[in-house]
Scaffold this motif. Structure first.
Motif, PDB file in Angstrom:
ATOM      1  N   SER A  93      56.736  43.405 -16.081  1.00 45.66           N
ATOM      2  CA  SER A  93      57.098  43.934 -17.260  1.00 45.66           C
ATOM      3  C   SER A  93      56.190  43.723 -18.281  1.00 45.66           C
ATOM      4  CB  SER A  93      58.588  43.239 -17.556  1.00 45.66           C
ATOM      5  OG  SER A  93      59.397  43.314 -16.654  1.00 45.66           O
ATOM      6  N   CYS A  94      56.427  44.798 -19.214  1.00 47.22           N
ATOM      7  CA  CYS A  94      55.086  44.806 -20.114  1.00 47.22           C
ATOM      8  C   CYS A  94      55.574  45.492 -21.271  1.00 47.22           C
ATOM      9  CB  CYS A  94      53.764  45.407 -19.709  1.00 47.22           C
ATOM     10  SG  CYS A  94      52.172  44.805 -20.349  1.00 47.22           S
ATOM     11  N   VAL A 105      50.510  42.026 -27.140  1.00 43.69           N
ATOM     12  CA  VAL A 105      50.763  42.707 -25.936  1.00 43.69           C
ATOM     13  C   VAL A 105      51.328  41.475 -25.025  1.00 43.69           C
ATOM     14  CG1 VAL A 105      49.729  43.375 -23.452  1.00 43.69           C
ATOM     15  CG2 VAL A 105      49.130  44.299 -25.899  1.00 43.69           C
ATOM     16  N   GLY A 106      52.532  41.812 -24.544  1.00 48.91           N
ATOM     17  CA  GLY A 106      53.165  40.551 -23.646  1.00 48.91           C
ATOM     18  C   GLY A 106      53.265  41.122 -22.306  1.00 48.91           C
ATOM     19  N   MET A 143      42.447  43.364 -11.294  1.00 46.51           N
ATOM     20  CA  MET A 143      43.186  42.481 -12.505  1.00 46.51           C
ATOM     21  C   MET A 143      44.425  43.336 -12.723  1.00 46.51           C
ATOM     22  SD  MET A 143      41.437  40.000 -13.583  1.00 46.51           S
ATOM     23  CE  MET A 143      40.649  39.600 -11.911  1.00 46.51           C
ATOM     24  N   GLU A 144      45.518  42.342 -13.205  1.00 38.99           N
ATOM     25  CA  GLU A 144      46.766  42.975 -13.442  1.00 38.99           C
ATOM     26  C   GLU A 144      46.851  42.598 -15.069  1.00 38.99           C
ATOM     27  OE1 GLU A 144      48.871  40.701 -10.459  1.00 38.99           O
ATOM     28  OE2 GLU A 144      47.335  41.374  -9.335  1.00 38.99           O
ATOM     29  N   ASP A 145      46.607  41.997 -15.735  1.00 37.16           N
ATOM     30  CA  ASP A 145      46.547  41.983 -17.309  1.00 37.16           C
ATOM     31  C   ASP A 145      45.129  41.460 -17.743  1.00 37.16           C
ATOM     32  OD1 ASP A 145      47.156  39.184 -17.830  1.00 37.16           O
ATOM     33  OD2 ASP A 145      48.961  39.672 -16.982  1.00 37.16           O
ATOM     34  N   GLY A 146      44.825  41.537 -19.170  1.00 34.87           N
ATOM     35  CA  GLY A 146      43.683  41.015 -19.452  1.00 34.87           C
ATOM     36  C   GLY A 146      43.361  41.526 -20.793  1.00 34.87           C
ATOM     37  N   VAL A 147      42.265  40.868 -21.378  1.00 32.12           N
ATOM     38  CA  VAL A 147      41.675  41.162 -22.815  1.00 32.12           C
ATOM     39  C   VAL A 147      40.049  41.170 -22.844  1.00 32.12           C
ATOM     40  CG1 VAL A 147      42.044  38.954 -24.053  1.00 32.12           C
ATOM     41  CG2 VAL A 147      41.859  40.942 -25.257  1.00 32.12           C
ATOM     42  N   ASN A 148      39.439  42.184 -23.427  1.00 30.49           N
ATOM     43  CA  ASN A 148      38.023  41.989 -23.335  1.00 30.49           C
ATOM     44  C   ASN A 148      37.581  41.532 -24.686  1.00 30.49           C
ATOM     45  OD1 ASN A 148      37.894  44.236 -24.871  1.00 30.49           O
ATOM     46  ND2 ASN A 148      37.212  45.473 -23.159  1.00 30.49           N
ATOM     47  N   GLU A 149      36.177  41.477 -24.909  1.00 37.59           N
ATOM     48  CA  GLU A 149      35.319  40.955 -25.894  1.00 37.59           C
ATOM     49  C   GLU A 149      35.630  41.624 -27.144  1.00 37.59           C
ATOM     50  OE1 GLU A 149      30.904  41.398 -25.918  1.00 37.59           O
ATOM     51  OE2 GLU A 149      31.354  41.550 -23.648  1.00 37.59           O
ATOM     52  N   LEU A 152      40.316  44.638 -26.741  1.00 33.55           N
ATOM     53  CA  LEU A 152      41.214  45.723 -25.938  1.00 33.55           C
ATOM     54  C   LEU A 152      42.053  44.906 -24.874  1.00 33.55           C
ATOM     55  CD1 LEU A 152      41.711  48.650 -25.258  1.00 33.55           C
ATOM     56  CD2 LEU A 152      40.283  48.402 -23.246  1.00 33.55           C
ATOM     57  N   ALA A 153      43.407  44.922 -24.997  1.00 37.15           N
ATOM     58  CA  ALA A 153      44.225  44.268 -24.083  1.00 37.15           C
ATOM     59  C   ALA A 153      45.016  45.400 -23.396  1.00 37.15           C
ATOM     60  CB  ALA A 153      45.319  43.487 -24.742  1.00 37.15           C
ATOM     61  N   ILE A 154      45.259  45.159 -21.861  1.00 31.48           N
ATOM     62  CA  ILE A 154      45.817  46.039 -21.201  1.00 31.48           C
ATOM     63  C   ILE A 154      46.661  45.321 -20.048  1.00 31.48           C
ATOM     64  CG2 ILE A 154      45.622  47.878 -19.306  1.00 31.48           C
ATOM     65  CD1 ILE A 154      42.600  48.160 -20.272  1.00 31.48           C
ATOM     66  N   GLY A 155      47.923  45.484 -19.856  1.00 33.16           N
ATOM     67  CA  GLY A 155      48.756  44.946 -18.400  1.00 33.16           C
ATOM     68  C   GLY A 155      49.274  46.392 -17.863  1.00 33.16           C
ATOM     69  N   LEU A 156      49.353  46.047 -16.504  1.00 25.90           N
ATOM     70  CA  LEU A 156      49.964  46.958 -15.514  1.00 25.90           C
ATOM     71  C   LEU A 156      51.330  46.682 -15.097  1.00 25.90           C
ATOM     72  CD1 LEU A 156      49.687  46.336 -12.195  1.00 25.90           C
ATOM     73  CD2 LEU A 156      47.357  46.536 -12.814  1.00 25.90           C
TER      74      LEU A 156
END
Length: 335
Positions: A93-94, A105-106, A143-149, A152-156
């Motif tokens: 869930s995202c 982003v959760g 990867m399944e979720d993350g944030v970059n420098e 930008l944050a993403i979850g699938l």
């Protein structure tokens, strides 16, 4: 949850990690929870040219891992390239919120309890031309979720695919976005361009407060943005847009995807305009309705939960089911 930090170029990262695991007697291919069939091998071989064209760095990391492990690179590719396209489960869930005060982003990662001991949190810092990032995975490399420098944050969330084709799958697409994109718009542009092998949603937020859910599969993409006075988006393991909802397959065990989706929608409709990190943690912990309250005896559970607070540059993670595991701030990665 293992915590691993990687530095160098992609081949070096793969080789060092593979060698270290081998030194301690751990061969990755001995721990794959599904058979590496001829079907997976053939599908991976068809996908390989796509990765070579669009994401050659990941091909080099897999080669480095293979060399470090002294194992078959074709079998590693079969595992990684077929994942999500030939799926074992649909879960997670995202949501994202951008209300002026906070950009959040959760994500809850729901997966098989028998495999949770191998879940990983990673930090990648590249010497080559890719953005550094931190992320979480039930597997490796993807990867399944993350944030970059760049913030930008993403979850699938995975969706059972109505069809598959050679292309890039959910976990490696997310990894690509973290390495190559700064904004939601860049993610959308790449999603329109890249061949996609699987079906999934990406919940995406950037440092300027743009948020979206991308529902996508082999032949369709729908970008879902917040509506007026409702500064949120959310996703589980079913498509909800008019364009893609017809692609949901009936009689699939989606791990209560619709009840989880309704819990988020109903909570965010009332709370998103004022939501902060603590409210996000409470939603993920199931305090507003069913989201993580699985019966572990069925072999299913929420195995980690994470909140990315993009405006304040903070990461909070519960390394287990958040209904009984506390969120702790992780300040090892700066963005």
């Amino acid at each position: 949850m293992y915590h691993v930090r990687f530095k160098g170029n992609h081949y070096e990262i793969g080789f060092r990690w593979g060698s270290l695991l081998a030194k301690h007697g751990k061969i990755i291919l001995d721990y794959i929870p599904f058979p590496i069939t001829e079907k997976r091998m053939e599908f991976a071989n068809q996908c390989l040219p796509v990765y070579q064209e669009y994401f050659p760095q990941i091909v080099m990391e897999i080669q480095g891992l293979s060399d470090g492990q002294k194992c078959s690179v074709e079998q590693l590719q079969a595992v990684l390239f077929s994942m999500y396209a030939i799926p074992p489960a649909c879960s997670c869930s995202c949501f994202a919120v951008a209300n002026g005060e906070h950009i959040l982003v959760g994500r809850n990662s729901d997966f098989l309890t028998e495999l949770e001991k191998d879940n990983k949190n990673v930090i990648y810092q590249f010497s080559s031309n890719s953005y550094s990032f931190t992320g979480n995975t039930t597997s490796f490399i993807q990867m399944e979720d993350g944030v970059n420098e760049k913030g930008l944050a993403i979850g699938l969330t995975s969706v059972y695919p109505p069809s598959i084709q050679p292309g890039m799958n959910a976990g490696l697409l997310l990894r690509f976005f973290l390495e190559k994109c700064q904004t939601v718009e860049e993610v959308i542009q790449w999603t329109e361009k890249l061949p996609i092998s699987s079906a999934q949603t990406f919940t995406v937020a950037d440092s300027i407060g743009d948020i979206a859910v991308l529902e996508c599969c082999t032949d369709s993409l729908q970008v879902m943005r917040p509506i007026s006075d409702a500064p949120y988006v959310c996703a589980t393991n079913l498509f909800h847009s008019d364009k893609l909802a017809s692609k949901n397959l009936p009689d699939i065990d989606s791990w209560e995807a619709e009840p989880r989706y309704q819990t988020m929608v109903q909570t965010l409709e009332h709370k998103a305009t004022q939501m902060g990190p603590e409210d996000a943690k409470e939603l993920l912990a199931g305090k507003s309705g069913f989201l993580c309250q699985y019966d572990r005896e069925t072999g299913k559970d929420t195995v980690w939960s994470v909140v990315y607070d993009l405006k304040n540059h903070r990461i909070y993670r519960a390394e287990g089911n958040p209904s009984h595991c506390s969120f702790r701030e992780d300040n090892r990665f700066l963005f």
